[in-house]
Each structure stands twice: as structure tokens, then as C-alpha cells.
Enzyme design. Sequence first.
Site, PDB file in Angstrom:
ATOM      1  N   LYS A  16       0.804  -1.225   0.000  1.00  0.00           N
ATOM      2  CA  LYS A  16       0.000   0.000   0.000  1.00  0.00           C
ATOM      3  C   LYS A  16       0.839   1.278   0.000  1.00  0.00           C
ATOM      4  O   LYS A  16       0.474   2.247  -0.653  1.00  0.00           O
ATOM      5  CB  LYS A  16      -1.038   0.012   1.120  1.00  0.00           C
ATOM      6  CG  LYS A  16      -0.498  -0.060   2.506  1.00  0.00           C
ATOM      7  CD  LYS A  16      -1.638  -0.233   3.487  1.00  0.00           C
ATOM      8  CE  LYS A  16      -1.121  -0.509   4.881  1.00  0.00           C
ATOM      9  NZ  LYS A  16      -0.121   0.420   5.392  1.00  0.00           N
ATOM     10  N   ARG A  33      -6.689   1.635  11.667  1.00  0.00           N
ATOM     11  CA  ARG A  33      -6.065   0.347  11.980  1.00  0.00           C
ATOM     12  C   ARG A  33      -6.858  -0.432  13.010  1.00  0.00           C
ATOM     13  O   ARG A  33      -6.496  -1.558  13.341  1.00  0.00           O
ATOM     14  CB  ARG A  33      -4.651   0.590  12.495  1.00  0.00           C
ATOM     15  CG  ARG A  33      -3.649   0.300  11.389  1.00  0.00           C
ATOM     16  CD  ARG A  33      -2.331   0.935  11.637  1.00  0.00           C
ATOM     17  NE  ARG A  33      -1.318   0.042  12.119  1.00  0.00           N
ATOM     18  CZ  ARG A  33      -0.022   0.215  11.832  1.00  0.00           C
ATOM     19  NH1 ARG A  33       0.357   1.185  11.050  1.00  0.00           N
ATOM     20  NH2 ARG A  33       0.871  -0.593  12.330  1.00  0.00           N
ATOM     21  N   ARG A  85      12.809  -6.235   1.593  1.00  0.00           N
ATOM     22  CA  ARG A  85      12.573  -4.788   1.616  1.00  0.00           C
ATOM     23  C   ARG A  85      13.749  -4.005   2.217  1.00  0.00           C
ATOM     24  O   ARG A  85      14.367  -4.429   3.181  1.00  0.00           O
ATOM     25  CB  ARG A  85      11.311  -4.465   2.425  1.00  0.00           C
ATOM     26  CG  ARG A  85      11.086  -2.960   2.487  1.00  0.00           C
ATOM     27  CD  ARG A  85       9.924  -2.594   3.317  1.00  0.00           C
ATOM     28  NE  ARG A  85       8.671  -2.824   2.602  1.00  0.00           N
ATOM     29  CZ  ARG A  85       7.524  -2.288   2.988  1.00  0.00           C
ATOM     30  NH1 ARG A  85       7.453  -1.547   4.057  1.00  0.00           N
ATOM     31  NH2 ARG A  85       6.439  -2.536   2.304  1.00  0.00           N
ATOM     32  N   ARG A 142      14.723  -3.096   8.322  1.00  0.00           N
ATOM     33  CA  ARG A 142      14.143  -2.925   9.660  1.00  0.00           C
ATOM     34  C   ARG A 142      14.285  -4.201  10.481  1.00  0.00           C
ATOM     35  O   ARG A 142      14.283  -5.304   9.953  1.00  0.00           O
ATOM     36  CB  ARG A 142      12.648  -2.557   9.535  1.00  0.00           C
ATOM     37  CG  ARG A 142      12.446  -1.084   9.329  1.00  0.00           C
ATOM     38  CD  ARG A 142      11.052  -0.709   8.892  1.00  0.00           C
ATOM     39  NE  ARG A 142       9.956  -1.393   9.576  1.00  0.00           N
ATOM     40  CZ  ARG A 142       8.678  -1.062   9.412  1.00  0.00           C
ATOM     41  NH1 ARG A 142       8.349  -0.077   8.611  1.00  0.00           N
ATOM     42  NH2 ARG A 142       7.725  -1.718  10.034  1.00  0.00           N
ATOM     43  N   ARG A 171       3.459  -9.911  12.859  1.00  0.00           N
ATOM     44  CA  ARG A 171       2.755  -8.671  12.512  1.00  0.00           C
ATOM     45  C   ARG A 171       1.525  -8.971  11.680  1.00  0.00           C
ATOM     46  O   ARG A 171       0.489  -8.315  11.796  1.00  0.00           O
ATOM     47  CB  ARG A 171       3.706  -7.721  11.782  1.00  0.00           C
ATOM     48  CG  ARG A 171       4.735  -7.132  12.741  1.00  0.00           C
ATOM     49  CD  ARG A 171       5.922  -6.539  12.030  1.00  0.00           C
ATOM     50  NE  ARG A 171       5.553  -5.451  11.149  1.00  0.00           N
ATOM     51  CZ  ARG A 171       6.237  -5.118  10.053  1.00  0.00           C
ATOM     52  NH1 ARG A 171       7.288  -5.807   9.706  1.00  0.00           N
ATOM     53  NH2 ARG A 171       5.868  -4.111   9.316  1.00  0.00           N
TER      54      ARG A 171
END
Length: 213
Positions: free
Chosen positions: A13, A88, A122, A155, A166
Site C-alpha cells: 500500500k 487500523r 525490503r 528494519r 505482525r
Amino acid sequence: MIVAFLGAPYAGKGTYAKMISEKHDIPTVSMGQLLRDLSKENSELAMEIKSYIDKGILIPDEKMLEILENELKKEKYSKNVILDGYPRTLSQAVMEEGKIDLEVVILFTTSMETIIDRGAGRRTCKDCERIYHVKNIPPKKEGICDVCGGKLYQRDDETPKAIKNRLEIFEKNIGPIVKYYERKGILKRINSDPPYEEINKIIKPLEMAIGLR
Ligand code: AMP
């Protein structure tokens, strides 16, 4: 027009929000980035936000809505805006009614396999937070952001195990939000499984769903 992009971590997104934003000149509010920027200021609110982010827990819903409403008062958001990362929780969705009034809610759907692959590959720019992928969206120069020259990093929460965790939290919260917007008739699903080379298979239906085509 106010559009919200919802999706699991790595559903893409943030990437699609940036693309649509640049192509159609629509500003985006990325909640994570907005909060990280606010947390660097010298204020009580900044300290409070930082303590939530550092613990990896969500900012309380009322505070979150207040922060977002304040941000949206800026002139640049007066016509169109894409919200990346809000709502969220179900109560954030319920609370925005009459205040923000989302017009379209996009849910990006992606398989678990794609999510793990995208997550582990990523890389993020330390300075401008632009997102890359070692295979799918590599920077021109390894480890360096094409746009601002900042260093790219991985990260801590981007290991397959952390990603699965997650994902579980996301799955728990997203069901009621999806039902809520489905009932309101403004939810649209976009399959974001196609790889980056076939990005048009995502962008074209997305533009149609938002009313940009
Ligand atoms: P992200 O970059 O989207 O992973 O967000 C980083 C952190 O910002 C999260 O771990 C939360 O602490 C906070 N955050 C982002 N979006 C929200 C939201 N809609 N509601 C509450 N907290 C949020």
C-alpha cells in the site's frame, strides 16, 4: 476525495500510495511517517507518541484521530488525500464517521508467500523512508536511495518470524474494519499479488476503483 489504503504489511500500500500520489498529484498521509516526524518535535505530545512507537503498540484511538484531523486541516489536503495506515482498528473506523468521512476504502489482498518474500527483501531509506526491494525494486546504486542519497537499511521487524507475527495482529484487527466498510458499501478489493514488473495489473484497477480513470 478521501481514500484510505488498507492492507497487510507488505501488501504494497505504501508503494502504490506513492505511485498514485506522484502520477495524479494527490497528497498522501502515511500515518507511520507522520507519527515518527511528530515524535521528533520538542513537546509532550512528541514524547507520548515516541513511547507508543518504541513499544510497538498503537497510539490510542482518540489521540490518533485528533492527530489526523489536525494534519488534514493543512491546505494541501483540501481537495484529495490518500490515507496510508488509517484506520487500523474498528473504533478508528467508527470514530472517523462525521469527522473525516472516507469516501473509498481500498483493501489490498496478497498471499502469505508474497508477503514474506516482499518483507524479507525490503530496504527503506533512513532519511526519506522511500521503499525498495533487493530484487523487485532495486535502487540504481546498491544501498543508496535514488531520490535523496540516504542510506538504505533493513528494519529489525523484517525477519520471516517477525513478519508472521505482525501479520497475525493485522488479521485480528482487519476483519471487523472490512465488514464495517463493506456494510457502508465503500470497500473495494485490489489483488496486489502481481510482481512489480506487472504493476499495471494493480495500478489500473486501483485507479478505476478510486475514480481516476
Ligand atoms: P508503521 O510505520 O505503519 O508500522 O507505524 C509505526 C507505528 O506508528 C506503529 O507501530 C504504531 O505505534 C503507530 N501507528 C501507525 N498508524 C497508526 C494508527 N492508525 N493508529 C495507531 N497507531 C498507529
